[in-house]
Design a protein around this motif. Structure first.
Motif, PDB file in Angstrom:
ATOM      1  N   ASN A 180      16.482 -14.018  -7.150  1.00 30.18           N
ATOM      2  CA  ASN A 180      17.821 -14.493  -7.533  1.00 30.18           C
ATOM      3  C   ASN A 180      18.444 -13.609  -8.606  1.00 30.18           C
ATOM      4  OD1 ASN A 180      17.787 -16.722  -5.736  1.00 30.18           O
ATOM      5  ND2 ASN A 180      16.648 -17.951  -7.216  1.00 30.18           N
ATOM      6  N   GLY A 181      18.200 -12.300  -8.505  1.00 29.63           N
ATOM      7  CA  GLY A 181      18.794 -11.350  -9.434  1.00 29.63           C
ATOM      8  C   GLY A 181      18.076 -11.201 -10.758  1.00 29.63           C
ATOM      9  N   GLU A 182      16.991 -11.959 -10.979  1.00 28.94           N
ATOM     10  CA  GLU A 182      16.247 -11.899 -12.240  1.00 28.94           C
ATOM     11  C   GLU A 182      14.935 -11.147 -12.030  1.00 28.94           C
ATOM     12  OE1 GLU A 182      16.750 -13.214 -15.352  1.00 28.94           O
ATOM     13  OE2 GLU A 182      18.733 -14.025 -14.938  1.00 28.94           O
ATOM     14  N   PRO A 183      14.615 -10.132 -12.860  1.00 29.35           N
ATOM     15  CA  PRO A 183      13.334  -9.431 -12.716  1.00 29.35           C
ATOM     16  C   PRO A 183      12.169 -10.382 -12.934  1.00 29.35           C
ATOM     17  CG  PRO A 183      14.386  -8.846 -14.796  1.00 29.35           C
ATOM     18  CD  PRO A 183      15.397  -9.634 -14.012  1.00 29.35           C
ATOM     19  N   LEU A 184      11.139 -10.236 -12.115  1.00 29.65           N
ATOM     20  CA  LEU A 184      10.016 -11.165 -12.156  1.00 29.65           C
ATOM     21  C   LEU A 184       8.671 -10.477 -12.346  1.00 29.65           C
ATOM     22  CD1 LEU A 184       8.966 -14.086 -11.742  1.00 29.65           C
ATOM     23  CD2 LEU A 184       8.832 -13.569  -9.302  1.00 29.65           C
ATOM     24  N   ALA A 185       8.453  -9.356 -11.635  1.00 28.39           N
ATOM     25  CA  ALA A 185       7.122  -8.740 -11.654  1.00 28.39           C
ATOM     26  C   ALA A 185       7.213  -7.233 -11.458  1.00 28.39           C
ATOM     27  CB  ALA A 185       6.253  -9.354 -10.558  1.00 28.39           C
ATOM     28  N   VAL A 186       6.277  -6.533 -12.088  1.00 29.62           N
ATOM     29  CA  VAL A 186       6.067  -5.113 -11.816  1.00 29.62           C
ATOM     30  C   VAL A 186       4.734  -5.014 -11.083  1.00 29.62           C
ATOM     31  CG1 VAL A 186       5.696  -2.816 -12.778  1.00 29.62           C
ATOM     32  CG2 VAL A 186       7.346  -4.364 -13.848  1.00 29.62           C
ATOM     33  N   MET A 187       4.755  -4.411  -9.892  1.00 31.90           N
ATOM     34  CA  MET A 187       3.585  -4.411  -9.024  1.00 31.90           C
ATOM     35  C   MET A 187       3.164  -2.984  -8.704  1.00 31.90           C
ATOM     36  SD  MET A 187       4.856  -7.412  -6.416  1.00 31.90           S
ATOM     37  CE  MET A 187       6.198  -6.367  -5.848  1.00 31.90           C
ATOM     38  N   VAL A 188       1.883  -2.713  -8.901  1.00 30.56           N
ATOM     39  CA  VAL A 188       1.299  -1.424  -8.531  1.00 30.56           C
ATOM     40  C   VAL A 188       0.241  -1.688  -7.471  1.00 30.56           C
ATOM     41  CG1 VAL A 188       0.082   0.630  -9.315  1.00 30.56           C
ATOM     42  CG2 VAL A 188       1.709  -0.515 -10.846  1.00 30.56           C
ATOM     43  N   ASN A 189       0.341  -0.989  -6.342  1.00 30.20           N
ATOM     44  CA  ASN A 189      -0.609  -1.158  -5.249  1.00 30.20           C
ATOM     45  C   ASN A 189      -1.156   0.193  -4.815  1.00 30.20           C
ATOM     46  OD1 ASN A 189       1.603  -3.440  -4.873  1.00 30.20           O
ATOM     47  ND2 ASN A 189      -0.319  -4.241  -4.053  1.00 30.20           N
ATOM     48  N   TYR A 190      -2.439   0.193  -4.446  1.00 30.14           N
ATOM     49  CA  TYR A 190      -3.118   1.397  -3.978  1.00 30.14           C
ATOM     50  C   TYR A 190      -3.640   1.128  -2.568  1.00 30.14           C
ATOM     51  CZ  TYR A 190      -3.214   2.017  -9.063  1.00 30.14           C
ATOM     52  OH  TYR A 190      -2.874   2.096 -10.390  1.00 30.14           O
ATOM     53  N   LEU A 191      -3.324   2.037  -1.627  1.00 23.31           N
ATOM     54  CA  LEU A 191      -3.736   1.859  -0.242  1.00 23.31           C
ATOM     55  C   LEU A 191      -4.230   3.176   0.350  1.00 23.31           C
ATOM     56  CD1 LEU A 191      -0.665   0.295  -0.567  1.00 23.31           C
ATOM     57  CD2 LEU A 191      -1.542  -0.718   1.515  1.00 23.31           C
ATOM     58  N   PRO A 192      -5.169   3.105   1.315  1.00 22.95           N
ATOM     59  CA  PRO A 192      -5.534   4.315   2.047  1.00 22.95           C
ATOM     60  C   PRO A 192      -4.297   4.893   2.732  1.00 22.95           C
ATOM     61  CG  PRO A 192      -7.107   2.548   2.465  1.00 22.95           C
ATOM     62  CD  PRO A 192      -5.962   1.932   1.720  1.00 22.95           C
ATOM     63  N   GLY A 193      -4.176   6.202   2.733  1.00 27.43           N
ATOM     64  CA  GLY A 193      -2.970   6.840   3.242  1.00 27.43           C
ATOM     65  C   GLY A 193      -2.672   6.558   4.698  1.00 27.43           C
ATOM     66  N   ASP A 194      -3.716   6.307   5.526  1.00 28.40           N
ATOM     67  CA  ASP A 194      -3.480   6.139   6.958  1.00 28.40           C
ATOM     68  C   ASP A 194      -2.865   4.802   7.330  1.00 28.40           C
ATOM     69  OD1 ASP A 194      -5.807   4.843   6.186  1.00 28.40           O
ATOM     70  OD2 ASP A 194      -6.832   5.193   8.099  1.00 28.40           O
ATOM     71  N   ILE A 195      -2.836   3.848   6.407  1.00 28.47           N
ATOM     72  CA  ILE A 195      -2.218   2.551   6.722  1.00 28.47           C
ATOM     73  C   ILE A 195      -1.029   2.230   5.813  1.00 28.47           C
ATOM     74  CG2 ILE A 195      -4.376   1.578   7.626  1.00 28.47           C
ATOM     75  CD1 ILE A 195      -4.579  -0.008   4.957  1.00 28.47           C
ATOM     76  N   ALA A 196      -0.747   3.084   4.854  1.00 27.52           N
ATOM     77  CA  ALA A 196       0.307   2.792   3.871  1.00 27.52           C
ATOM     78  C   ALA A 196       1.689   2.779   4.528  1.00 27.52           C
ATOM     79  CB  ALA A 196       0.280   3.806   2.747  1.00 27.52           C
ATOM     80  N   PRO A 197       2.538   1.811   4.180  1.00 22.44           N
ATOM     81  CA  PRO A 197       3.914   1.769   4.701  1.00 22.44           C
ATOM     82  C   PRO A 197       4.737   2.947   4.196  1.00 22.44           C
ATOM     83  CG  PRO A 197       3.260  -0.332   3.730  1.00 22.44           C
ATOM     84  CD  PRO A 197       2.234   0.668   3.328  1.00 22.44           C
ATOM     85  N   ASP A 198       5.803   3.264   4.908  1.00 22.72           N
ATOM     86  CA  ASP A 198       6.739   4.291   4.461  1.00 22.72           C
ATOM     87  C   ASP A 198       7.558   3.751   3.281  1.00 22.72           C
ATOM     88  OD1 ASP A 198       5.921   6.008   6.496  1.00 22.72           O
ATOM     89  OD2 ASP A 198       7.342   5.134   7.914  1.00 22.72           O
TER      90      ASP A 198
END
Length: 256
Positions: free
Chosen positions: A154-172
Motif C-alpha cells: 500500500n505504498g509503504e516500505p515493509l522489507a528489504v530482502m536478499v536472496n541467493y539462488l543457483p544460477g540455473d533456476i534464478a528468475p530474470d
C-alpha cells in the motif's frame, strides 16, 4: 464549514460503535482496546483517520477517563494509533500480520489485499561467500545469483530482502518486480516443499533505515530461510529484514 466544524466532522466520522460486557471478568479497557484494534485491522477505521478523543469516548461509553486512556495507550504501544500534538489521535497504517507458513511474502500480501510492490535494488551473478555456499550446499566456485529487493505494501516500505539462488533456476531481473520469487520458481518447475527458518531481531543500519523510512538503529525483525525442493536439494537462501513497527509473525502453538 468552519475549521471547528470540520474538526468535529472528522471526529464524528471516526466514532466507533462499541459493545462492552460490564458483567464480564475481562477488564473494560481491554474490551475497548480489542474492539478498536479489530476495527483498524478490518479497515473500518482507515489509516490517517482522526480518532475520537478520549474524553468524548469516555463520556459516550460511560467509562472513566483512566479506563479509556489505558485502552488508547494499549493501541499506541502496538503502533495502531498515534498521538499528534495539535491534531489528536490518528489511526496508523495497519501492521502486516503474517502466519509462519511455507509461502512467499508477495503471495501473502496479495492474498490479504495489501497491494504489494517490489523494487529491484541489485541483481548480481558471481561466486558465493563461504556462508552462502554452505547454506546452498554448493562449491564456492559455483556462480549464484544474488537478488536484493525492497518490498512495499500500500505504498509503504515493509522489507528489504536478499536472496541467493543457483544460477540455473534464478528468475530474470524483470520478473522480480512483477511477481513473487516463489511464483517465478514455480514457472520453472521448481516446487519448494520444505524450509528451515530462523526469526530474530537487530537494529537497522543506515542504508536499511533510509530504504524502510525508519530511524537509524530502529528495531527490525530478521528472517533467514533455506528452502528445499521435492528432491531435497537447496534451491534458495534468503536473508530478510522487516520493519518491526509494521510487521509481525503469527504462530499457533499446540500441546503435544
Amino acid at each position: 464549514m468552519t475549521t471547528s466544524n470540520t474538526a468535529a466532522a472528522a471526529t464524528e466520522a471516526a466514532q466507533l460503535p462499541v459493545e462492552l460486557n460490564r458483567s464480564s471478568p475481562v477488564p473494560l479497557y481491554f474490551q475497548l482496546a480489542q474492539a478498536i484494534e479489530s476495527a483498524i485491522l478490518q479497515g473500518v477505521l482507515a489509516p490517517g483517520e482522526r480518532f475520537e478523543n478520549e474524553l468524548a469516548l469516555a463520556k459516550r461509553l460511560s467509562l472513566s477517563r483512566p479506563t479509556t486512556r489505558r485502552a488508547i495507550q494499549e493501541l499506541v504501544d502496538k503502533g495502531l494509533l498515534v498521538r499528534k500534538r495539535g491534531v489528536g489521535t490518528q489511526v496508523v497504517q495497519s501492521p502486516v500480520h503474517r502466519p509462519v507458513e511455507l509461502t512467499s511474502l508477495f503471495d501473502d500480501l496479495a492474498r490479504a489485499g495489501q497491494n504489494p510492490t517490489t523494487r529491484l535494488l541489485d541483481y548480481q551473478v558471481g561466486p558465493p561467500t563461504h556462508d552462502v555456499a554452505q547454506e546452498l550446499n554448493i562449491s564456492e566456485t559455483t556462480d549464484v545469483v544474488t537478488i536484493r529487493r525492497l518490498r512495499s505494501t500500500n505504498g509503504e516500505p515493509l522489507a528489504v530482502m536478499v536472496n541467493y539462488l543457483p544460477g540455473d533456476i534464478a528468475p530474470d531481473p524483470d520478473e522480480l518486480e512483477t511477481q513473487g520469487l516463489y511464483s517465478s520458481l514455480r514457472t520453472r518447475g521448481v516446487h519448494i516443499r520444505l524450509a528451515r527458518q530462523r526469526i530474530g531481531a537487530r537494529a537497522a543500519d543506515r542504508d536499511e533505515a533510509a530504504l524502510l523510512d525508519e530511524k537509524y538503529k530502529a528495531p527490525l525483525l530478521t528472517m533467514h530461510r533455506t528452502a528445499f525442493d521435492d528432491s531435497g536439494s537447496v534451491v534458495e537462501f534468503g536473508a530478510h529484514v522487516y520493519r518491526a513497527s509494521r510487521y509481525y509473525f503469527d504462530t499457533t502453538l499446540v500441546d503435544r
